[in-house]
Design an enzyme around this catalytic site. Sequence first.
Site, PDB file in Angstrom:
ATOM      1  N   TYR A 146       0.609  -1.154   0.124  1.00  0.00           N
ATOM      2  CA  TYR A 146       0.285   0.490  -0.065  1.00  0.00           C
ATOM      3  C   TYR A 146       0.881   1.209  -0.207  1.00  0.00           C
ATOM      4  O   TYR A 146       1.613   1.112   0.994  1.00  0.00           O
ATOM      5  CB  TYR A 146      -0.736  -0.086   1.653  1.00  0.00           C
ATOM      6  CG  TYR A 146      -1.448   1.153   1.539  1.00  0.00           C
ATOM      7  CD1 TYR A 146      -1.787   2.317   2.068  1.00  0.00           C
ATOM      8  CD2 TYR A 146      -2.794   1.565   0.623  1.00  0.00           C
ATOM      9  CE1 TYR A 146      -2.215   2.882   2.703  1.00  0.00           C
ATOM     10  CE2 TYR A 146      -4.061   2.499   1.195  1.00  0.00           C
ATOM     11  CZ  TYR A 146      -2.790   3.442   1.806  1.00  0.00           C
ATOM     12  OH  TYR A 146      -3.702   4.524   2.102  1.00  0.00           O
ATOM     13  N   ASP A 241       9.133   2.641  -1.132  1.00  0.00           N
ATOM     14  CA  ASP A 241       8.034   3.381   0.699  1.00  0.00           C
ATOM     15  C   ASP A 241       9.107   3.064   1.023  1.00  0.00           C
ATOM     16  O   ASP A 241       8.459   2.199   1.585  1.00  0.00           O
ATOM     17  CB  ASP A 241       6.931   2.966  -0.629  1.00  0.00           C
ATOM     18  CG  ASP A 241       5.962   3.523   0.510  1.00  0.00           C
ATOM     19  OD1 ASP A 241       4.704   3.275   0.070  1.00  0.00           O
ATOM     20  OD2 ASP A 241       6.314   4.369   1.029  1.00  0.00           O
ATOM     21  N   LYS A 269       5.772   8.742   8.709  1.00  0.00           N
ATOM     22  CA  LYS A 269       5.534   8.202  10.076  1.00  0.00           C
ATOM     23  C   LYS A 269       6.279   9.680  10.616  1.00  0.00           C
ATOM     24  O   LYS A 269       6.262  10.275  11.054  1.00  0.00           O
ATOM     25  CB  LYS A 269       5.153   7.361  10.143  1.00  0.00           C
ATOM     26  CG  LYS A 269       3.809   6.596   9.492  1.00  0.00           C
ATOM     27  CD  LYS A 269       3.710   5.121   9.111  1.00  0.00           C
ATOM     28  CE  LYS A 269       2.592   4.669   8.040  1.00  0.00           C
ATOM     29  NZ  LYS A 269       1.482   5.032   8.341  1.00  0.00           N
TER      30      LYS A 269
HETATM   31  P1  KE4 Z   1      -0.436   8.194   4.222  1.00  0.00           P
HETATM   32  O1  KE4 Z   1      -0.715   9.615   3.327  1.00  0.00           O
HETATM   33  O2  KE4 Z   1      -1.524   7.447   4.888  1.00  0.00           O
HETATM   34  O3  KE4 Z   1      -0.016   8.940   5.508  1.00  0.00           O
HETATM   35  O4  KE4 Z   1       0.976   7.313   3.584  1.00  0.00           O
HETATM   36  C1  KE4 Z   1       0.176   6.544   2.762  1.00  0.00           C
HETATM   37  C2  KE4 Z   1       1.648   5.460   3.004  1.00  0.00           C
HETATM   38  C3  KE4 Z   1       2.151   5.317   2.559  1.00  0.00           C
HETATM   39  N1  KE4 Z   1       2.912   3.916   2.119  1.00  0.00           N
HETATM   40  C4  KE4 Z   1       3.206   2.857   3.135  1.00  0.00           C
HETATM   41  C5  KE4 Z   1       4.003   1.650   2.946  1.00  0.00           C
HETATM   42  C6  KE4 Z   1       1.473   3.457   3.823  1.00  0.00           C
HETATM   43  O5  KE4 Z   1       1.787   2.094   5.142  1.00  0.00           O
HETATM   44  C7  KE4 Z   1       1.156   4.087   3.727  1.00  0.00           C
HETATM   45  C8  KE4 Z   1      -0.243   4.390   5.293  1.00  0.00           C
HETATM   46  N2  KE4 Z   1      -0.421   3.479   6.323  1.00  0.00           N
HETATM   47  C9  KE4 Z   1      -1.408   3.550   6.774  1.00  0.00           C
HETATM   48  C10 KE4 Z   1      -0.839   2.160   7.854  1.00  0.00           C
HETATM   49  N3  KE4 Z   1      -0.617   0.881   6.809  1.00  0.00           N
HETATM   50  C11 KE4 Z   1      -2.059   4.347   7.309  1.00  0.00           C
HETATM   51  C12 KE4 Z   1      -2.968   4.574   8.497  1.00  0.00           C
HETATM   52  C13 KE4 Z   1      -4.417   4.377   7.242  1.00  0.00           C
HETATM   53  O6  KE4 Z   1      -4.219   4.528   6.277  1.00  0.00           O
HETATM   54  O7  KE4 Z   1      -5.477   4.905   8.120  1.00  0.00           O
END
Ligand code: KE4
Length: 430
Positions: A146, A241, A269
């Site tokens: 993701y 990523d 994060k």
């Molecule tokens: P954000 O746009 O949510 O800040 O980041 C996207 C993203 C990009 N790449 C990786 C590897 C990620 O894990 C994420 C976002 N992670 C999720 C949880 N695995 C965020 C939690 C959510 O979607 O509420």
Amino acid sequence: MTLRLDRSSQWFSRAQRLMPGGVSSPVRAFGAVGGTPPFLVRGEGAYVEDVDGNRYIDYVGSWGALISGHADPAVVEAAVEAVRCGSSFGASTPWEVELAEVLCEAVPSLEMVRFVCSGTEAVMSALRAARAATGREGIMKFDGCYHGHADSLLVQAGSGLATLRLESSAGVPTSAVAHTVSLPYNDVLTLEEAFERFGKEVAAVIVEPVAGNMGVVPATREFLEALRDLTVAYGALLVFDEVITGFRVAWGGAQALFHIRPDLTCLGKIVGGGFPLAAYGGRRDVMSLVAPAGPVYQAGTLAGHPVAVRAGLAILRRLRESASYERLEHLSSVLAEGLRSAAQEAGVPVQVNRVASMLTVFFTDRPVTDYESAQRSDGVRYAQFFWGMLRRGVMLPPSPFEAMFVSLAHSEEEIGRTVEAARTAMREVR
Ligand code: KE4
């Protein structure tokens, strides 16, 4: 033991009237585990507290951001001091330069970096730069990974889509995903065949070097080396990523751990200390294409936000303190071993996948090495285990397609209590 969630339940009903699913992000609605999500009001160290006064040892940690725990005094002080100087200027500040210097010193691939507000933005912008640098349109990703919710990446994605059993998203035009292909993770043969077929159209291959969004699934060294070799051979860019793994699995991220240097890296994060800050960066020749230095446009009102930047500097300073990663490694290995033995004692087959301080308990008797094997794990048992642990004061991620995170605020006491809770919770799993 019962868990009173009366007030959370009232807040959840109230939220559902005005917010889709009653949440600000899908995974928080507990779709994979059912029941009412606790509405949290406070976090301190390794613990969070909900509106009903329940207290939990927390292994979500704002989805990995809070590697030094909730309300880390150094982070709080930095953020309070920052906001006292004014919340945001929409102008450059010395601190964003300092953070850029720390990131470029720490992460091997970073020659230049740009700050944004979310991992989604970081990935979206990195891929735009990659397309400009190569003059190509094709994007290769991997099933179960993701990379945020940008249109072109909502294909066989993990995290919330996996939780909701969605293969993609409504509202994404076919044209947006026409140039995206998603392949099986850790499958070198399929990767080689894909490159033979359309490698010359590929602008970028994006990968989580340790997948966290299908549950924790590490990439094999063979897979990562094949990614690096094939992208070089076909003139595509390799994008790591590291929104989760950056500063999580090692100071320099997974690329430092595995000694594989991508062309571009996305971070998020941890680097924002729990505030909305992410970044993308990498080769100078590629990043020099980003406006205003070059023709790749990307912008953001709150990009490089001074409060987030100064919180990020504070959390990274904490991580540089002596033996942080050794401590995280020790506590996480004790936890993983304890979870394995708790399951074994209860006669419940599990696989516990762990890399550094990120781990997942899969309810299956077979190794989990990709999205297909992750999806074969038993979600009903995961949900039973999740609630059994929550009732015992331990908060796991509300989906088997996420990662548990250990922080520097967890101690032998929290790990011990977690393993103790698992020993009885596992016996309730049917
Ligand atoms: P954000 O746009 O949510 O800040 O980041 C996207 C993203 C990009 N790449 C990786 C590897 C990620 O894990 C994420 C976002 N992670 C999720 C949880 N695995 C965020 C939690 C959510 O979607 O509420």
